[in-house]
Design a protein around this motif. Structure first.
Motif, PDB file in Angstrom:
ATOM      1  N   ILE A 248       0.877  -1.176   0.000  1.00 27.05           N
ATOM      2  CA  ILE A 248       0.000   0.000   0.000  1.00 27.05           C
ATOM      3  C   ILE A 248       0.910   1.221   0.000  1.00 27.05           C
ATOM      4  N   ASN A 249       0.647   2.147  -0.922  1.00 26.73           N
ATOM      5  CA  ASN A 249       1.444   3.366  -1.022  1.00 26.73           C
ATOM      6  C   ASN A 249       0.554   4.602  -1.011  1.00 26.73           C
ATOM      7  N   ILE A 250       1.103   5.690  -0.504  1.00 27.40           N
ATOM      8  CA  ILE A 250       0.440   6.991  -0.622  1.00 27.40           C
ATOM      9  C   ILE A 250       1.111   7.712  -1.790  1.00 27.40           C
ATOM     10  N   GLN A 284       8.856   4.405   0.546  1.00 21.76           N
ATOM     11  CA  GLN A 284       8.523   3.179   1.271  1.00 21.76           C
ATOM     12  C   GLN A 284       7.006   3.002   1.295  1.00 21.76           C
ATOM     13  N   PRO A 285       6.546   1.760   1.194  1.00 20.56           N
ATOM     14  CA  PRO A 285       5.099   1.549   1.354  1.00 20.56           C
ATOM     15  C   PRO A 285       4.699   1.805   2.807  1.00 20.56           C
ATOM     16  N   ILE A 286       3.396   2.102   3.030  1.00 19.35           N
ATOM     17  CA  ILE A 286       2.955   2.193   4.427  1.00 19.35           C
ATOM     18  C   ILE A 286       2.646   0.794   4.968  1.00 19.35           C
ATOM     19  N   THR A 332      -1.497   6.742   9.157  1.00 26.78           N
ATOM     20  CA  THR A 332      -1.082   5.978   7.984  1.00 26.78           C
ATOM     21  C   THR A 332      -0.471   4.636   8.392  1.00 26.78           C
ATOM     22  N   LYS A 333      -0.616   4.264   9.632  1.00 21.71           N
ATOM     23  CA  LYS A 333      -0.033   3.003  10.089  1.00 21.71           C
ATOM     24  C   LYS A 333      -1.111   1.934  10.212  1.00 21.71           C
ATOM     25  N   VAL A 334      -0.835   0.775   9.610  1.00 27.86           N
ATOM     26  CA  VAL A 334      -1.757  -0.355   9.732  1.00 27.86           C
ATOM     27  C   VAL A 334      -1.551  -0.972  11.114  1.00 27.86           C
TER      28      VAL A 334
END
Lengths: 374, 133
Positions: A248-250, A284-286, A332-334
């Motif tokens: 997952i990316n922003i 970096q992806p989240i 933005t953190k899973v």
């Protein structure tokens, strides 16, 4: 000596593995889901994309090339849909409805197309209007090139932001060493347009010699999820990585997401692609999935329909493990992952409807509505 | 002496089979390997092992090895039907991969002769052409 090297290696591997398996990389099951899945639209082989018109009727793309309008419980197949290149992962892909559809009537389609000189196909982007169960006023807004007979990685998703722009993802078309890192080539990119297909003057590579100026970000592999974060207005993607590298990316203007220079994944055979997971100048992806879930479709829950606890969570379909994944977020953190509707089939798309309920496209079945339990 | 002679003859047969494999089959399998890596590997996986109950295995698959025509038909037109492979029931849809007939022959030759599978007859373009929906 040999044994101690082997032991050291094992310790390092075990250590890395245990660190990789934090809570964000373990999917939980729950026994009491706050909804019941109800098969609303039956018999759609591969419901690739789902979008709602303001009157609550639903547009569904079927991969082989049918565009279905589901209205008042009836399925109608629209005519005059662009011809699609049905090969491998290619076909009729996403559908989106303009945020101001009530006034302008535009719908948007992405699909694999043979348009162009070379043999093969590439992802195309068209808008059209609906009149009497037929598409009219079709305008081709963009077409990736050059065509290739590769069956892989067409993308594709379409999403609007709050500022009047529309975003389109195109995968790297099975040419990872040629396309994703080269801004003069199509594929492995997220593109940004005005709603009529013109290229915004402030797109990041306008003025860069040779660049495809519709490009907004690059270094992607195969993004098949694209959604506006309703709180921040940012565009988020999910993309298929190689084995162990789904992300997952922003999406940020001009940013490089690293494929295939950096990745958390390896080749399907298990051999390495690169030893780097991070590099200066690359995003970096989240979140990355270990193991890969093969993500497709993406939606935010923005209501309390499924409980206040789920409001603000992200939903992602899993093709590989055949479930819908709920990802709880702290900014933005899973923080947590929950497995839903396991075993119904390959989840191809997920959207939140205008009624605030969640609709899920499942291959071999059709479209499910997640009806909240009272 | 008898044992020696038998093993000698067996060794000669074995080696000649090894050294004089059909070059047409070899070339077709090589092209088929590339098709497999592009169109099939994401579901059926690197060693044709598939995913139990979801994507049927191709390696040592009784269904594949006993249903040659149906297997070619599935690759040519896609497939949505309940099948039983090595005792496990599968009912996922496989969309048509959109391959040309020569590509289908190549990928069939690859999967019919890999991961412990063997087939004594090469799949030809003509054979694929003749398969109807």
């Amino acid at each position: 000596m040999k044994n101690s090297i082997a032991a050291l290696y094992l310790i390092v591997v075990a250590f890395n593995f245990s660190c990789g398996q934090d809570t964000a990389n373990q999917v939980a099951t729950i026994s009491d889901t706050p909804f019941t899945p109800e098969l609303l639209v039956e018999d759609v082989a591969i419901p690739w994309g789902i979008a709602f018109l303001p009157d609550g009727s639903m547009l569904i793309t079927e991969k082989s090339g049918e565009l279905i309008l589901f209205k008042d419980g009836q399925k109608n197949t629209l005519s005059n849909v662009p011809e699609v290149y049905s090969r491998g992962q290619g076909g009729l892909l996403d559908v989106a409805v303009h945020p101001d559809y009530e006034n302008n009537g535009w719908i948007y389609l992405s699909y694999a197309s043979e348009e162009g000189e070379e043999k093969g196909g590439h992802t195309a982007f068209t808008r059209a209007k609906i009149s009497d169960n037929s598409l009219t006023n079709s305008q081709l807004l963009y077409k990736g090139s050059p065509n290739t007979t590769k069956g892989q990685h067409f993308g594709s998703r379409i999403e609007f932001d709050d500022k009047g722009y529309v975003y389109l993802s195109i995968g790297e078309r099975g040419a990872r060493d040629d396309n994703p890192q080269d801004i003069t080539r199509d594929g492995g990119k997220i593109y940004r347009f005005y709603d009529d297909g013109r290229i915004p003057e402030d797109n990041p590579f306008v003025g860069t010699e040779g660049a495809k100026t519709a490009i907004y970000s690059y270094g992607h592999r195969n993004p098949q999820g694209l959604i506006k974060n309703p709180k921040t207005g940012d565009i988020w993607d999910n993309e298929h990585g190689p084995k162990g590298g789904d992300e997952i990316n922003i999406i940020k203007p001009g940013a490089n997401y690293g494929w295939p220079v950096i990745t958390y994944g390896v080749n399907y055979s298990g051999t390495p692609i690169t030893d780097k997971t991070a590099m200066d100048g690359m995003e970096q992806p989240i979140h990355y999935w270990l193991p890969s879930i093969a993500p497709s479709g993406m939606a935010f829950i923005t209501t309390d329909n499924y409980g206040a606890d789920w409001n603000g969570s992200l939903l992602v379909g899993s093709l590989k493990f055949q479930y819908l994944e709920l990802l709880k977020l702290n900014g933005t953190k899973v923080t947590d992952r929950i497995e839903l509707i396991k075993g119904l089939g390959r989840v191809r798309d997920v959207v939140q409807g205008p009624d605030g309920l969640i609709y899920v496209g499942v291959e071999g079945k059709g479209v499910y509505k997640l009806v909240p339990k009272k | 002496m008898k044992i020696f002679l038998t093993s000698y003859i067996l060794a000669v047969i074995g080696l000649s089979l090894y050294f004089f494999q059909d070059p047409a089959l070899e070339a077709s399998m090589q092209r088929g390997n590339e098709i497999y890596a592009d169109f099939c590997v994401t579901c059926h996986l690197e060693a044709g092992e598939g995913v139990v109950s979801t994507f049927p295995p191709l390696a040592k698959s009784d269904y594949l090895l006993q249903n040659r025509a149906a297997s070619i038909r599935g690759v040519k037109f896609g497939q949505q039907a309940e099948i039983v492979v090595n005792g496990v029931t599968y009912n996922s849809a496989m969309p048509s991969p959109g391959l040309e007939d020569d590509e289908i022959a190549d990928v069939m030759n690859y999967i019919l002769n890999s991961w412990g599978n063997t087939s004594d007859k090469i799949v030809t373009v003509e054979e694929v052409e003749a398969i109807q929906k």
